[in-house]
Every structure is written in C-alpha cells, then in structure tokens.
Design a protein around this motif. Structure first.
Motif, PDB file in Angstrom:
ATOM      1  N   HIS A 223       0.871  -1.172   0.000  1.00 44.20           N
ATOM      2  CA  HIS A 223       0.000   0.000   0.000  1.00 44.20           C
ATOM      3  C   HIS A 223       0.910   1.223   0.000  1.00 44.20           C
ATOM      4  O   HIS A 223       1.847   1.290   0.790  1.00 44.20           O
ATOM      5  N   ALA A 224       0.633   2.150  -0.889  1.00 46.28           N
ATOM      6  CA  ALA A 224       1.451   3.356  -0.985  1.00 46.28           C
ATOM      7  C   ALA A 224       0.577   4.598  -0.919  1.00 46.28           C
ATOM      8  O   ALA A 224      -0.525   4.620  -1.459  1.00 46.28           O
ATOM      9  N   ASP A 225       1.091   5.615  -0.230  1.00 44.45           N
ATOM     10  CA  ASP A 225       0.417   6.901  -0.113  1.00 44.45           C
ATOM     11  C   ASP A 225       1.066   7.847  -1.122  1.00 44.45           C
ATOM     12  O   ASP A 225       2.257   8.132  -1.040  1.00 44.45           O
ATOM     13  N   PHE A 226       0.264   8.318  -2.082  1.00 38.76           N
ATOM     14  CA  PHE A 226       0.763   9.213  -3.112  1.00 38.76           C
ATOM     15  C   PHE A 226       0.360  10.664  -2.855  1.00 38.76           C
ATOM     16  O   PHE A 226       0.439  11.499  -3.745  1.00 38.76           O
ATOM     17  N   GLY A 227      -0.057  10.953  -1.637  1.00 38.36           N
ATOM     18  CA  GLY A 227      -0.399  12.327  -1.264  1.00 38.36           C
ATOM     19  C   GLY A 227      -1.826  12.683  -1.639  1.00 38.36           C
ATOM     20  O   GLY A 227      -2.466  12.036  -2.453  1.00 38.36           O
ATOM     21  N   GLN A 228      -2.346  13.732  -1.004  1.00 35.95           N
ATOM     22  CA  GLN A 228      -3.691  14.238  -1.253  1.00 35.95           C
ATOM     23  C   GLN A 228      -4.758  13.163  -1.104  1.00 35.95           C
ATOM     24  O   GLN A 228      -5.742  13.133  -1.836  1.00 35.95           O
ATOM     25  N   GLY A 229      -4.549  12.227  -0.167  1.00 34.96           N
ATOM     26  CA  GLY A 229      -5.533  11.187   0.102  1.00 34.96           C
ATOM     27  C   GLY A 229      -5.557  10.053  -0.892  1.00 34.96           C
ATOM     28  O   GLY A 229      -6.485   9.256  -0.901  1.00 34.96           O
ATOM     29  N   VAL A 230      -4.552   9.954  -1.748  1.00 38.06           N
ATOM     30  CA  VAL A 230      -4.493   8.887  -2.746  1.00 38.06           C
ATOM     31  C   VAL A 230      -3.644   7.752  -2.183  1.00 38.06           C
ATOM     32  O   VAL A 230      -2.415   7.835  -2.141  1.00 38.06           O
ATOM     33  N   ILE A 231      -4.315   6.704  -1.711  1.00 36.72           N
ATOM     34  CA  ILE A 231      -3.637   5.512  -1.196  1.00 36.72           C
ATOM     35  C   ILE A 231      -4.045   4.358  -2.094  1.00 36.72           C
ATOM     36  O   ILE A 231      -5.229   4.110  -2.299  1.00 36.72           O
ATOM     37  N   ARG A 232      -3.069   3.665  -2.641  1.00 35.71           N
ATOM     38  CA  ARG A 232      -3.334   2.588  -3.589  1.00 35.71           C
ATOM     39  C   ARG A 232      -2.672   1.298  -3.135  1.00 35.71           C
ATOM     40  O   ARG A 232      -1.581   1.311  -2.575  1.00 35.71           O
ATOM     41  N   ARG A 233      -3.349   0.185  -3.416  1.00 32.44           N
ATOM     42  CA  ARG A 233      -2.781  -1.151  -3.200  1.00 32.44           C
ATOM     43  C   ARG A 233      -2.239  -1.613  -4.544  1.00 32.44           C
ATOM     44  O   ARG A 233      -2.944  -1.626  -5.547  1.00 32.44           O
ATOM     45  N   ILE A 234      -0.977  -1.989  -4.564  1.00 24.79           N
ATOM     46  CA  ILE A 234      -0.318  -2.389  -5.801  1.00 24.79           C
ATOM     47  C   ILE A 234       0.188  -3.811  -5.630  1.00 24.79           C
ATOM     48  O   ILE A 234       0.929  -4.107  -4.696  1.00 24.79           O
TER      49      ILE A 234
END
Length: 80
Positions: free
Chosen positions: A59-70
C-alpha cells in the motif's frame, strides 16, 4: 428473412508458435519494499510505502488522500 446458423464455429486450436503461448519472461530481480520506502509509479507519481503484504502487494500513499494497493511484481512501480 435469413436465419443464421446457431451452431458455434469449430473449436480454436492453439498453435505451438503462437505469440500468446509463450511463457512470461522473468521481470528481473525482485525488489523488496519496506515501510517508509520512497517509490515512484507511472500513473500516480511519487509516494511512500505505508504497508507491505509480504512479497505479494504493498500500500502506498501518493499524497492528497491517494492511497493505492499495488500487487507485486509490477513494472509500473519502482523503488527510489
């Protein structure tokens, strides 16, 4: 009015030289990720790893509330 034949066509056969029948090539050495590692993604940009699920996903946080599971391995993400 013309009726079409409802029977399906002959079953498709897989040719031994088909480009779709080739096994996946090795993606190279696997990258190991840890919490707080900085990563870059082709679509989401720079981010920080916040959770690691073994060698299968992160899981990565890309800022501005964008958290994605890759899911891993992925050619779209790389460690900085």
């Amino acid at each position: 009015m013309v009726l079409m034949n409802t029977r399906s066509a002959a079953p498709r056969r897989v040719l031994p030289g088909s480009p779709f029948n080739v096994p996946q090539a090795d993606l190279g050495p696997k990258e190991h990720y840890a919490v707080h590692d900085r990563v870059t993604h082709d679509r989401y940009g720079l981010g920080t790893v916040i959770n690691v699920e073994g060698d299968s996903a992160l899981h990565a946080d890309f800022g501005q509330g964008v958290i994605r599971r890759i899911t891993l391995p992925s050619t779209k993400i790389s460690k900085l």
